[in-house]
Enzyme design. Structure first.
Site, PDB file in Angstrom:
ATOM      1  N   ASP A 278       2.712 118.678  20.717  1.00 47.37           N
ATOM      2  CA  ASP A 278       2.329 117.547  21.947  1.00 47.37           C
ATOM      3  C   ASP A 278       1.341 118.064  22.193  1.00 47.37           C
ATOM      4  OD1 ASP A 278       2.353 115.420  23.199  1.00 47.37           O
ATOM      5  OD2 ASP A 278       3.774 116.151  24.724  1.00 47.37           O
ATOM      6  N   VAL A 279       0.334 116.871  21.855  1.00 53.92           N
ATOM      7  CA  VAL A 279      -1.400 116.692  22.637  1.00 53.92           C
ATOM      8  C   VAL A 279      -0.980 116.697  23.821  1.00 53.92           C
ATOM      9  CG1 VAL A 279      -2.479 116.525  19.584  1.00 53.92           C
ATOM     10  CG2 VAL A 279      -2.364 114.309  21.832  1.00 53.92           C
TER      11      VAL A 279
ATOM     12  N   TYR B 100      -4.470 101.253  27.067  1.00 53.19           N
ATOM     13  CA  TYR B 100      -5.177 101.746  25.815  1.00 53.19           C
ATOM     14  C   TYR B 100      -6.642 101.944  26.264  1.00 53.19           C
ATOM     15  CZ  TYR B 100      -5.723 102.022  20.534  1.00 53.19           C
ATOM     16  OH  TYR B 100      -6.066 102.348  19.338  1.00 53.19           O
TER      17      TYR B 100
ATOM     18  N   LYS C 254      -9.432 104.096  25.072  1.00 55.15           N
ATOM     19  CA  LYS C 254      -9.949 104.500  24.154  1.00 55.15           C
ATOM     20  C   LYS C 254     -11.420 104.253  24.393  1.00 55.15           C
ATOM     21  CE  LYS C 254      -7.499 105.006  20.776  1.00 55.15           C
ATOM     22  NZ  LYS C 254      -7.584 106.143  19.338  1.00 55.15           N
TER      23      LYS C 254
END
Length: 178
Positions: free
Chosen positions: A62-63, A155, A159
Site C-alpha cells: 500500500d503506497v 483529485y 495531482k
C-alpha cells in the site's frame, strides 16, 4: 530490447496503465517489481509474463504506507542488484464530489496515495540513486485533472501537488544526475 538490464518499480501495477506499463517494460527487456494492493491480480500479471526473458517480482503493498514504499525499493535492489527507474502510477479517485460535499476521509485517502506515497518512494529511490553513484529516473503519472476541471477538487489538488513535487525534485537533484 530497449530496456535490457533496467530495474524498474511500478506502483498501481495490478490494472489499467500500471499493468500495461509492466507488460510493455518487461517486453522491452526490463526487470520489474510490480506493486499493488491486490495480490491475486499481481499473480495473474506475473503468470502472464513468465515466458518473457526478464523477471517480474510482485510486491503486495500500500503506497500510502512509508514502510511499503521503502520495502518495494529495497526489493528491487535486492532482486536485481540496482534501481534504475521508479514509476509512481498508483492513484485513487475522489468520486468527483464538489468541495461542499468532499469528506476529510476521502481527502486523506487520495492525498496519501497520490502525494504521500510518491514522496516516500521518491525519497527512498533518490537515496538509492545517490548511493549507486549515478542517476536514475522517476516517472510520476499525473493527469490533466491537475490543471483543468476534469476531476474532483481533491483529485485535482493531489495531482497538482504531485506535479509540483516532481518539478522540485528534478530541480534539487539536477546536478546529481550529470
Amino acid at each position: 530490447m530497449k530496456l535490457k538490464d533496467k530495474s524498474i518499480v511500478v506502483t498501481g501495477a495490478s490494472s489499467g496503465m500500471g499493468k500495461s506499463s509492466v507488460e510493455l517494460l518487461v517486453k522491452e527487456g526490463a526487470s520489474v517489481v510490480a506493486v499493488a494492493r491486490r495480490t491475486e491480480r499481481l499473480e495473474q500479471l506475473a503468470e502472464s509474463l513468465k515466458m518473457e526473458a526478464c523477471k517480474v517480482v510482485i510486491y503486495q503493498g500500500d503506497v500510502s504506507k512509508r514502510v511499503d514504499c521503502e520495502a518495494m525499493i529495497d526489493l528491487a535492489v535486492d532482486s536485481f542488484g540496482k534501481l534504475g527507474i521508479l514509476v509512481n502510477n498508483a492513484s485513487l479517485i475522489d468520486e468527483m464530489a464538489p468541495i461542499a460535499e468532499a469528506s476529510d476521509e476521502k481527502f486523506h485517502q487520495v492525498m496519501d496515495v497520490i502525494v504521500y506515497g510518491p514522496m516516500a518512494a521518491m525519497r527512498k529511490a533518490v537515496q538509492v540513486f545517490l548511493e549507486q553513484g549515478h542517476g536514475g529516473n522517476i516517472i510520476n503519472v499525473s493527469s490533466v485533472g491537475a490543471m483543468h476541471q476534469a476531476a474532483g477538487p481533491i483529485y485535482a489538488a493531489s495531482k497538482a501537488a504531485l506535479n509540483a513535487m516532481s518539478r522540485n525534485t528534478a530541480y534539487m537533484y539536477k546536478s546529481a544526475a550529470t
